[in-house]
Design a protein around this motif. Structure first.
Motif, PDB file in Angstrom:
ATOM      1  N   ASP A 141      70.394  33.141  27.531  1.00  0.00           N
ATOM      2  CA  ASP A 141      70.616  32.055  28.177  1.00  0.00           C
ATOM      3  C   ASP A 141      71.972  31.354  28.038  1.00  0.00           C
ATOM      4  O   ASP A 141      72.225  30.395  28.523  1.00  0.00           O
ATOM      5  N   LYS A 142      72.846  31.708  27.076  1.00  0.00           N
ATOM      6  CA  LYS A 142      73.961  31.102  26.862  1.00  0.00           C
ATOM      7  C   LYS A 142      75.067  31.930  27.603  1.00  0.00           C
ATOM      8  O   LYS A 142      76.220  31.695  27.727  1.00  0.00           O
ATOM      9  N   THR A 143      74.711  33.237  28.026  1.00  0.00           N
ATOM     10  CA  THR A 143      75.646  34.040  28.562  1.00  0.00           C
ATOM     11  C   THR A 143      76.189  33.385  29.893  1.00  0.00           C
ATOM     12  O   THR A 143      75.397  33.062  30.844  1.00  0.00           O
ATOM     13  N   ARG A 144      77.605  33.655  30.345  1.00  0.00           N
ATOM     14  CA  ARG A 144      77.973  33.057  31.379  1.00  0.00           C
ATOM     15  C   ARG A 144      79.015  33.903  32.070  1.00  0.00           C
ATOM     16  O   ARG A 144      79.108  33.615  33.587  1.00  0.00           O
ATOM     17  N   LEU A 145      79.211  34.973  31.639  1.00  0.00           N
ATOM     18  CA  LEU A 145      79.657  35.988  32.414  1.00  0.00           C
ATOM     19  C   LEU A 145      79.792  37.440  31.616  1.00  0.00           C
ATOM     20  O   LEU A 145      79.767  37.441  30.714  1.00  0.00           O
ATOM     21  N   VAL A 146      79.955  38.420  32.407  1.00  0.00           N
ATOM     22  CA  VAL A 146      80.075  39.798  31.790  1.00  0.00           C
ATOM     23  C   VAL A 146      81.258  40.438  32.209  1.00  0.00           C
ATOM     24  O   VAL A 146      81.884  40.199  33.155  1.00  0.00           O
ATOM     25  N   PHE A 147      82.105  40.988  31.266  1.00  0.00           N
ATOM     26  CA  PHE A 147      83.484  41.237  31.447  1.00  0.00           C
ATOM     27  C   PHE A 147      83.794  42.649  30.961  1.00  0.00           C
ATOM     28  O   PHE A 147      83.043  43.408  30.102  1.00  0.00           O
ATOM     29  N   ALA A 148      84.377  43.492  31.827  1.00  0.00           N
ATOM     30  CA  ALA A 148      84.957  44.719  31.489  1.00  0.00           C
ATOM     31  C   ALA A 148      86.243  45.375  32.260  1.00  0.00           C
ATOM     32  O   ALA A 148      86.734  44.647  33.009  1.00  0.00           O
ATOM     33  N   GLU A 149      86.853  46.531  31.779  1.00  0.00           N
ATOM     34  CA  GLU A 149      88.011  46.884  32.337  1.00  0.00           C
ATOM     35  C   GLU A 149      87.627  48.219  32.989  1.00  0.00           C
ATOM     36  O   GLU A 149      86.753  48.920  32.480  1.00  0.00           O
ATOM     37  N   THR A 150      87.981  48.336  34.255  1.00  0.00           N
ATOM     38  CA  THR A 150      87.717  49.597  34.962  1.00  0.00           C
ATOM     39  C   THR A 150      87.880  50.853  34.196  1.00  0.00           C
ATOM     40  O   THR A 150      86.965  51.468  34.091  1.00  0.00           O
ATOM     41  N   ILE A 151      89.247  50.984  33.883  1.00  0.00           N
ATOM     42  CA  ILE A 151      89.681  52.072  32.839  1.00  0.00           C
ATOM     43  C   ILE A 151      90.266  51.408  31.657  1.00  0.00           C
ATOM     44  O   ILE A 151      90.995  50.648  31.719  1.00  0.00           O
ATOM     45  N   GLY A 152      89.441  51.492  30.447  1.00  0.00           N
ATOM     46  CA  GLY A 152      89.692  50.914  29.271  1.00  0.00           C
ATOM     47  C   GLY A 152      91.020  51.176  28.759  1.00  0.00           C
ATOM     48  O   GLY A 152      91.734  52.451  29.081  1.00  0.00           O
ATOM     49  N   ASN A 153      91.945  50.340  28.394  1.00  0.00           N
ATOM     50  CA  ASN A 153      93.045  50.475  27.728  1.00  0.00           C
ATOM     51  C   ASN A 153      93.400  50.316  26.221  1.00  0.00           C
ATOM     52  O   ASN A 153      93.289  49.091  26.158  1.00  0.00           O
ATOM     53  N   PRO A 154      93.300  51.217  25.574  1.00  0.00           N
ATOM     54  CA  PRO A 154      93.649  52.478  25.790  1.00  0.00           C
ATOM     55  C   PRO A 154      92.694  53.611  25.684  1.00  0.00           C
ATOM     56  O   PRO A 154      92.901  54.715  25.528  1.00  0.00           O
ATOM     57  N   SER A 155      91.554  53.251  25.684  1.00  0.00           N
ATOM     58  CA  SER A 155      90.309  54.149  25.231  1.00  0.00           C
ATOM     59  C   SER A 155      90.162  55.246  26.410  1.00  0.00           C
ATOM     60  O   SER A 155      89.587  56.151  26.412  1.00  0.00           O
ATOM     61  N   LEU A 156      90.374  54.608  27.693  1.00  0.00           N
ATOM     62  CA  LEU A 156      90.240  55.540  29.054  1.00  0.00           C
ATOM     63  C   LEU A 156      88.988  55.725  29.453  1.00  0.00           C
ATOM     64  O   LEU A 156      88.609  56.750  30.236  1.00  0.00           O
ATOM     65  N   ASP A 157      88.001  54.925  28.903  1.00  0.00           N
ATOM     66  CA  ASP A 157      86.580  54.919  29.312  1.00  0.00           C
ATOM     67  C   ASP A 157      86.403  54.526  30.666  1.00  0.00           C
ATOM     68  O   ASP A 157      87.313  53.339  31.036  1.00  0.00           O
TER      69      ASP A 157
END
Length: 409
Positions: A141-157
């Motif tokens: 209930d404290k979460t206000r956003l979800v965040f990610a990178e489309t292509i991880g830098n530098p994991s490339l996931d």
């Protein structure tokens, strides 16, 4: 319009006073108005116009309009750097006591920023990308956003944007995506359910490493709950423009990380060749990744376009026109990594991506230096790893340069 046509024509004002095909550089800190009433109207958001470049500028607006059309959003803000755009995007909707749920495979600078936010009472819960059970368990209930990178830098996931957006929305929170490594050429994340897209436009959008900047674009589709997001309460009256209206009238204006008109102009020039550059860079990266994997079995080659990549199927489903222009290579030790970097003649050793030229770096000792060992591993950073941002050179020259450098280790 198709992609390359849109780069040239969407969002462009073809009624420019003197017929210039790019909005001129309005290198002015402030703007004169004919009457005091006009100036008061602009300051009070009751009249269109420009008063001060920290708030808005015609050259910057022209660049923002083009990005907005390209991303398919309802509003775009350009900032002084990618990190400034990210800071504004996040802090526009979080306050002390709130939490962020984020993929752990992030650019080191983003991890550093999220650590800085802890001093303001904002906590980040890191999760494994595309691990749906772990992500769902982290949201509360404290979460206000979800965040990610489309292509991880530098994991490339590669993030499954559609699934992540669906999960975030199920819990009533927006999805913010850093799309720097993919760019709208490979995927328009707002079309896949993301709510805010952020790009470090210093990279592929600019294309020539001549300026620092960042952009964020709002889809206008997220329904902001006034109780969960009390800071947006007075802006809900603006409907789909609530998020952008709050940001322009608050943090963006008051923290002052505005873009310079000169940089906006250079970015507008670079933007026009984004598709052509990305097409070549993705092609070169794909060829180089396959060449390295086929010929150097002692190394670990990571690239979403390889069938050996754990993220190949997601990338194939989600990304258009290619798999990105970044490769990582693990060579066995830090000493070998440094020797390989120093032996390359064509590639530049520097901390950037998205240039027309091939760039290489040792992430563990540079961009991820301030991360903990665990954070580095979660982000795909190891002592023997190098990151290659592939440029538009002739592939044969890149291949031969890597062959001669690898022989030295």
């Amino acid at each position: 319009m198709n992609f390359n046509t849109a780069l040239l024509h969407e969002g462009v004002d073809k009624k420019e006073k003197f017929g210039a095909t790019l909005t001129p550089i309005y290198q002015s800190s402030a703007f004169y108005q004919q009457t005091a009433d006009n100036l008061a109207g602009i300051f009070g958001n009751k009249a269109p116009g420009y008063c001060y470049t920290r708030v808005a500028n015609p050259t910057i607006s022209a660049f923002e309009n083009r990005i907005n059309k390209l991303e398919g959003g309802i509003g775009t803000i350009a900032a002084a750097s990618g990190m400034a755009a990210l800071f504004n995007a996040v802090t526009n909707i979080v306050r002390s006591g709130d939490e962020i749920v984020s993929s752990a495979s992030l650019y080191g600078g983003t991890i550093d920023l999220f650590r800085d936010l802890e001093a303001f009472g904002i906590t980040t819960r890191y999760v494994q990308n595309n691990n749906w059970e772990q992500i769902e368990a982290a949201i509360n209930d404290k979460t206000r956003l979800v965040f990610a990178e489309t292509i991880g830098n530098p994991s490339l996931d590669v993030t499954d944007i559609d699934k992540l957006a669906e999960l975030a929305h199920k819990h009533g929170v927006p999805l913010l995506v850093d799309n720097t490594c993919a760019t709208p050429y490979l995927i328009k994340v707002l079309e896949h359910g993301a709510d805010i897209v952020i790009n470090s436009s210093s990279k592929y959008i600019n294309g020539s490493s001549n300026s620092i900047s960042g952009v964020l674009t709002d889809s206008g589709k997220f329904k902001w709950d006034k109780e969960r997001y009390p800071g947006l309460a007075e802006y809900v009256k603006f409907g789909p423009y609530a998020y952008i209206a709050k940001l322009r009238n608050g943090l963006f204006r008051n923290t002052g990380a505005c873009l310079s008109p000169q940089t906006a102009f250079l970015n507008s020039i670079g933007l026009e060749t984004l598709g052509l550059r990305m097409e070549r860079e993705c092609s070169n990266a794909d060829k180089l990744a396959h060449f390295l994997e086929d010929n150097y079995k002692d190394f670990t080659v990571n690239y979403p376009g390889l069938e050996s990549s754990p993220w190949h199927e997601i990338a194939k489903k989600e990304l258009k026109h290619g798999y990105g222009a970044i490769i990582t290579l693990r060579v066995g030790s830090k000493e070998k990594a440094f020797k390989l970097l120093d032996s390359l003649n064509i590639a530049y050793r520097l901390s950037n991506i998205g240039d027309t030229k091939t760039l290489v770096i040792h992430p563990a000792s540079t961009i991820s230096l301030h991360s903990t060992k665990q954070q580095q591993e979660d982000a795909g950073v190891f002592d023997d790893l190098i990151r290659i941002s592939v440029g538009i050179e002739d592939f044969e020259d890149l291949r031969d340069d890597f062959i001669q450098a690898i022989k030295k280790i």
